[in-house]
Design an enzyme around this catalytic site. Structure first.
Site, PDB file in Angstrom:
ATOM      1  N   HIS A   1       0.821  -1.210   0.000  1.00  0.00           N
ATOM      2  CA  HIS A   1       0.000   0.000   0.000  1.00  0.00           C
ATOM      3  C   HIS A   1       0.862   1.271   0.000  1.00  0.00           C
ATOM      4  O   HIS A   1       0.360   2.356  -0.276  1.00  0.00           O
ATOM      5  CB  HIS A   1      -0.901  -0.007   1.242  1.00  0.00           C
ATOM      6  CG  HIS A   1      -2.311   0.439   0.991  1.00  0.00           C
ATOM      7  ND1 HIS A   1      -2.922   0.433  -0.250  1.00  0.00           N
ATOM      8  CD2 HIS A   1      -3.261   0.896   1.855  1.00  0.00           C
ATOM      9  CE1 HIS A   1      -4.163   0.869  -0.137  1.00  0.00           C
ATOM     10  NE2 HIS A   1      -4.392   1.168   1.130  1.00  0.00           N
TER      11      HIS A   1
ATOM     12  N   ASN B   1      -6.857   6.708   4.304  1.00  0.00           N
ATOM     13  CA  ASN B   1      -8.241   7.156   4.123  1.00  0.00           C
ATOM     14  C   ASN B   1      -8.437   8.639   4.420  1.00  0.00           C
ATOM     15  O   ASN B   1      -9.537   9.159   4.264  1.00  0.00           O
ATOM     16  CB  ASN B   1      -9.198   6.304   4.962  1.00  0.00           C
ATOM     17  CG  ASN B   1      -8.949   6.420   6.447  1.00  0.00           C
ATOM     18  OD1 ASN B   1      -7.906   6.907   6.880  1.00  0.00           O
ATOM     19  ND2 ASN B   1      -9.912   5.979   7.238  1.00  0.00           N
TER      20      ASN B   1
ATOM     21  N   ASP C   1      -0.814   2.338  -5.303  1.00  0.00           N
ATOM     22  CA  ASP C   1      -0.841   0.915  -5.623  1.00  0.00           C
ATOM     23  C   ASP C   1      -2.141   0.582  -6.345  1.00  0.00           C
ATOM     24  O   ASP C   1      -3.164   1.237  -6.141  1.00  0.00           O
ATOM     25  CB  ASP C   1      -0.719   0.092  -4.337  1.00  0.00           C
ATOM     26  CG  ASP C   1      -1.838   0.406  -3.341  1.00  0.00           C
ATOM     27  OD1 ASP C   1      -1.971   1.590  -2.955  1.00  0.00           O
ATOM     28  OD2 ASP C   1      -2.587  -0.511  -2.960  1.00  0.00           O
TER      29      ASP C   1
ATOM     30  N   ASN D   1      -9.023   3.897  -0.971  1.00  0.00           N
ATOM     31  CA  ASN D   1      -9.412   4.916   0.006  1.00  0.00           C
ATOM     32  C   ASN D   1      -8.613   6.211  -0.112  1.00  0.00           C
ATOM     33  O   ASN D   1      -9.123   7.286   0.206  1.00  0.00           O
ATOM     34  CB  ASN D   1      -9.302   4.351   1.425  1.00  0.00           C
ATOM     35  CG  ASN D   1     -10.396   3.347   1.733  1.00  0.00           C
ATOM     36  OD1 ASN D   1     -11.487   3.423   1.172  1.00  0.00           O
ATOM     37  ND2 ASN D   1     -10.111   2.398   2.597  1.00  0.00           N
TER      38      ASN D   1
END
Length: 197
Positions: A19, A77, A102, A123
Protein backbone atom coordinates in the site's frame (compact mmCIF):
# COMPACT_ATOMS: atom_id res chain seq x y z
CA UNK A 1 3.82 24.34 -10.21
CA UNK A 2 3.05 20.66 -9.71
CA UNK A 3 2.04 18.65 -6.65
CA UNK A 4 3.35 15.07 -6.69
CA UNK A 5 1.74 12.97 -3.95
CA UNK A 6 2.83 9.49 -2.93
CA UNK A 7 -0.06 7.73 -1.22
CA UNK A 8 0.65 5.49 1.76
CA UNK A 9 0.41 5.07 5.51
CA UNK A 10 2.85 6.73 7.93
CA UNK A 11 5.13 4.95 10.39
CA UNK A 12 7.57 2.03 10.35
CA UNK A 13 4.81 -0.59 10.56
CA UNK A 14 3.70 0.22 7.00
CA UNK A 15 7.03 1.29 5.50
CA UNK A 16 7.58 -1.65 3.14
CA UNK A 17 3.98 -2.68 2.47
CA UNK A 18 2.36 -2.84 -0.95
CA UNK A 19 0.00 0.00 0.00
CA UNK A 20 3.03 2.30 0.45
CA UNK A 21 4.42 2.06 -3.05
CA UNK A 22 3.45 5.73 -3.60
CA UNK A 23 5.69 6.74 -0.68
CA UNK A 24 8.55 4.76 -2.24
CA UNK A 25 8.18 6.59 -5.57
CA UNK A 26 8.16 10.04 -3.92
CA UNK A 27 11.22 9.07 -1.90
CA UNK A 28 12.96 8.02 -5.13
CA UNK A 29 12.08 11.36 -6.78
CA UNK A 30 13.43 13.24 -3.74
CA UNK A 31 16.64 11.19 -3.91
CA UNK A 32 17.09 12.04 -7.60
CA UNK A 33 16.51 15.73 -6.91
CA UNK A 34 18.89 15.72 -3.90
CA UNK A 35 15.93 17.19 -1.99
CA UNK A 36 15.02 16.45 1.61
CA UNK A 37 11.45 15.61 2.56
CA UNK A 38 10.82 17.79 5.63
CA UNK A 39 7.91 17.63 8.01
CA UNK A 40 5.40 20.49 7.66
CA UNK A 41 3.05 19.84 10.62
CA UNK A 42 0.57 22.53 9.57
CA UNK A 43 0.09 20.70 6.26
CA UNK A 44 0.19 17.22 7.87
CA UNK A 45 2.81 16.06 5.37
CA UNK A 46 6.48 15.76 4.51
CA UNK A 47 7.26 18.13 1.64
CA UNK A 48 10.27 18.75 -0.60
CA UNK A 49 10.26 21.58 -3.14
CA UNK A 50 12.41 21.24 -6.24
CA UNK A 51 12.53 21.97 -9.95
CA UNK A 52 12.45 19.84 -13.07
CA UNK A 53 13.45 20.54 -16.65
CA UNK A 54 14.39 18.54 -19.73
CA UNK A 55 17.90 18.46 -18.24
CA UNK A 56 16.65 16.53 -15.22
CA UNK A 57 15.12 16.60 -11.78
CA UNK A 58 16.58 19.09 -9.33
CA UNK A 59 18.40 20.89 -12.14
CA UNK A 60 17.02 24.33 -13.06
CA UNK A 61 17.38 24.26 -16.85
CA UNK A 62 15.54 25.99 -19.68
CA UNK A 63 11.77 26.02 -19.10
CA UNK A 64 12.11 24.46 -15.67
CA UNK A 65 8.98 23.93 -13.61
CA UNK A 66 8.52 23.92 -9.83
CA UNK A 67 7.14 20.91 -8.05
CA UNK A 68 6.43 19.86 -4.49
CA UNK A 69 6.96 16.23 -3.55
CA UNK A 70 4.52 15.15 -0.86
CA UNK A 71 4.33 12.25 1.58
CA UNK A 72 1.16 12.66 3.69
CA UNK A 73 1.36 12.13 7.47
CA UNK A 74 -2.27 11.00 7.54
CA UNK A 75 -3.45 7.44 7.07
CA UNK A 76 -4.53 6.46 3.58
CA UNK A 77 -8.24 7.16 4.12
CA UNK A 78 -7.45 10.79 5.05
CA UNK A 79 -4.88 11.51 2.32
CA UNK A 80 -7.10 14.21 0.85
CA UNK A 81 -6.69 16.45 3.91
CA UNK A 82 -3.00 17.34 3.32
CA UNK A 83 -3.45 17.26 -0.45
CA UNK A 84 -6.30 19.78 -0.23
CA UNK A 85 -4.31 22.02 2.12
CA UNK A 86 -1.21 21.97 -0.09
CA UNK A 87 -3.17 22.50 -3.31
CA UNK A 88 -4.78 25.58 -1.73
CA UNK A 89 -1.47 26.85 -0.31
CA UNK A 90 0.37 26.59 -3.63
CA UNK A 91 -2.74 27.46 -5.69
CA UNK A 92 -2.36 24.31 -7.79
CA UNK A 93 -5.31 23.12 -9.92
CA UNK A 94 -6.22 19.40 -9.83
CA UNK A 95 -4.89 18.91 -13.38
CA UNK A 96 -1.38 19.66 -12.03
CA UNK A 97 -1.62 17.12 -9.22
CA UNK A 98 -0.14 13.63 -9.66
CA UNK A 99 -1.19 10.89 -7.24
CA UNK A 100 1.00 7.77 -7.16
CA UNK A 101 -0.70 4.70 -5.72
CA UNK A 102 -0.84 0.91 -5.62
CA UNK A 103 -3.28 -0.84 -7.96
CA UNK A 104 -4.70 -4.31 -7.32
CA UNK A 105 -6.15 -4.57 -10.83
CA UNK A 106 -2.70 -4.43 -12.45
CA UNK A 107 -0.11 -7.17 -12.22
CA UNK A 108 3.26 -6.49 -10.70
CA UNK A 109 5.39 -4.90 -13.41
CA UNK A 110 2.51 -2.94 -14.98
CA UNK A 111 1.97 0.81 -14.86
CA UNK A 112 -1.03 2.84 -16.01
CA UNK A 113 -1.12 6.60 -16.28
CA UNK A 114 -4.37 8.50 -16.55
CA UNK A 115 -6.17 11.69 -15.63
CA UNK A 116 -9.55 11.52 -13.95
CA UNK A 117 -11.77 8.58 -13.17
CA UNK A 118 -13.24 6.99 -10.08
CA UNK A 119 -11.48 5.71 -6.99
CA UNK A 120 -11.98 1.97 -7.76
CA UNK A 121 -12.26 1.24 -4.03
CA UNK A 122 -8.94 2.93 -3.21
CA UNK A 123 -9.41 4.92 0.01
CA UNK A 124 -6.57 7.34 -0.74
CA UNK A 125 -8.12 8.32 -4.07
CA UNK A 126 -11.57 8.50 -2.47
CA UNK A 127 -10.28 10.98 0.12
CA UNK A 128 -8.49 13.05 -2.51
CA UNK A 129 -11.65 13.25 -4.62
CA UNK A 130 -13.64 14.36 -1.56
CA UNK A 131 -11.21 17.13 -0.55
CA UNK A 132 -10.39 18.36 -4.07
CA UNK A 133 -14.12 18.16 -5.04
CA UNK A 134 -13.11 16.45 -8.30
CA UNK A 135 -11.41 13.35 -9.61
CA UNK A 136 -9.71 15.24 -12.42
CA UNK A 137 -6.15 14.78 -11.21
CA UNK A 138 -3.40 12.63 -12.72
CA UNK A 139 -2.76 9.12 -11.44
CA UNK A 140 0.28 6.87 -11.71
CA UNK A 141 -1.12 3.43 -10.95
CA UNK A 142 1.58 0.96 -9.89
CA UNK A 143 0.55 -2.70 -10.25
CA UNK A 144 0.82 -4.91 -7.18
CA UNK A 145 -1.41 -7.76 -8.41
CA UNK A 146 -4.27 -9.56 -6.72
CA UNK A 147 -3.95 -11.43 -3.41
CA UNK A 148 -3.30 -15.15 -3.69
CA UNK A 149 -6.00 -17.65 -2.82
CA UNK A 150 -8.61 -16.30 -0.44
CA UNK A 151 -6.46 -13.66 1.26
CA UNK A 152 -8.46 -10.49 1.88
CA UNK A 153 -7.37 -7.55 -0.29
CA UNK A 154 -7.00 -5.34 2.84
CA UNK A 155 -4.57 -7.84 4.39
CA UNK A 156 -2.69 -8.19 1.10
CA UNK A 157 -2.08 -4.47 0.55
CA UNK A 158 -0.96 -4.02 4.17
CA UNK A 159 1.56 -6.86 3.95
CA UNK A 160 5.20 -6.38 2.97
CA UNK A 161 6.54 -7.25 -0.46
CA UNK A 162 8.24 -10.67 -0.24
CA UNK A 163 12.04 -10.50 -0.07
CA UNK A 164 12.21 -12.26 -3.44
CA UNK A 165 10.37 -9.35 -5.07
CA UNK A 166 12.52 -6.53 -3.64
CA UNK A 167 14.62 -6.11 -6.80
CA UNK A 168 11.50 -6.12 -9.00
CA UNK A 169 9.87 -3.55 -6.71
CA UNK A 170 12.92 -1.28 -6.99
CA UNK A 171 12.70 -1.47 -10.79
CA UNK A 172 8.98 -0.58 -10.74
CA UNK A 173 9.53 2.29 -8.31
CA UNK A 174 12.21 3.70 -10.64
CA UNK A 175 9.91 3.28 -13.68
CA UNK A 176 7.04 5.03 -11.89
CA UNK A 177 9.40 7.89 -10.96
CA UNK A 178 10.46 8.12 -14.62
CA UNK A 179 6.78 8.25 -15.59
CA UNK A 180 6.13 11.14 -13.19
CA UNK A 181 9.05 13.08 -14.67
CA UNK A 182 7.76 12.41 -18.20
CA UNK A 183 4.22 13.61 -17.37
CA UNK A 184 5.61 16.93 -16.14
CA UNK A 185 8.23 17.51 -18.85
CA UNK A 186 6.54 16.01 -21.94
CA UNK A 187 2.84 15.78 -21.03
CA UNK A 188 0.43 12.98 -20.11
CA UNK A 189 -0.10 11.70 -23.69
CA UNK A 190 3.57 11.01 -24.44
CA UNK A 191 4.00 9.54 -20.94
CA UNK A 192 1.05 7.17 -21.52
CA UNK A 193 2.50 6.06 -24.85
CA UNK A 194 5.81 5.27 -23.19
CA UNK A 195 4.75 3.69 -19.89
CA UNK A 196 1.22 2.29 -20.10
CA UNK A 197 1.60 -1.48 -20.22
Amino acid sequence: MWLVVGLGNPGPTYAHTRHNVGYLVVEELARRAHARLSSVPKMRADVAETRISSVGLGIPGPGSQRLALVRPHTYMNESGIPVGKLAAYYDIPPTRIIAIHDELDLDMGQLRLKCGGGDNGHNGLKSMRAHLHTGDFNRVRVGIGRPPGRQAPADFVLSAFPSGQRDAVAVEVARAADAVETIIVDGLGPAQNRYNS
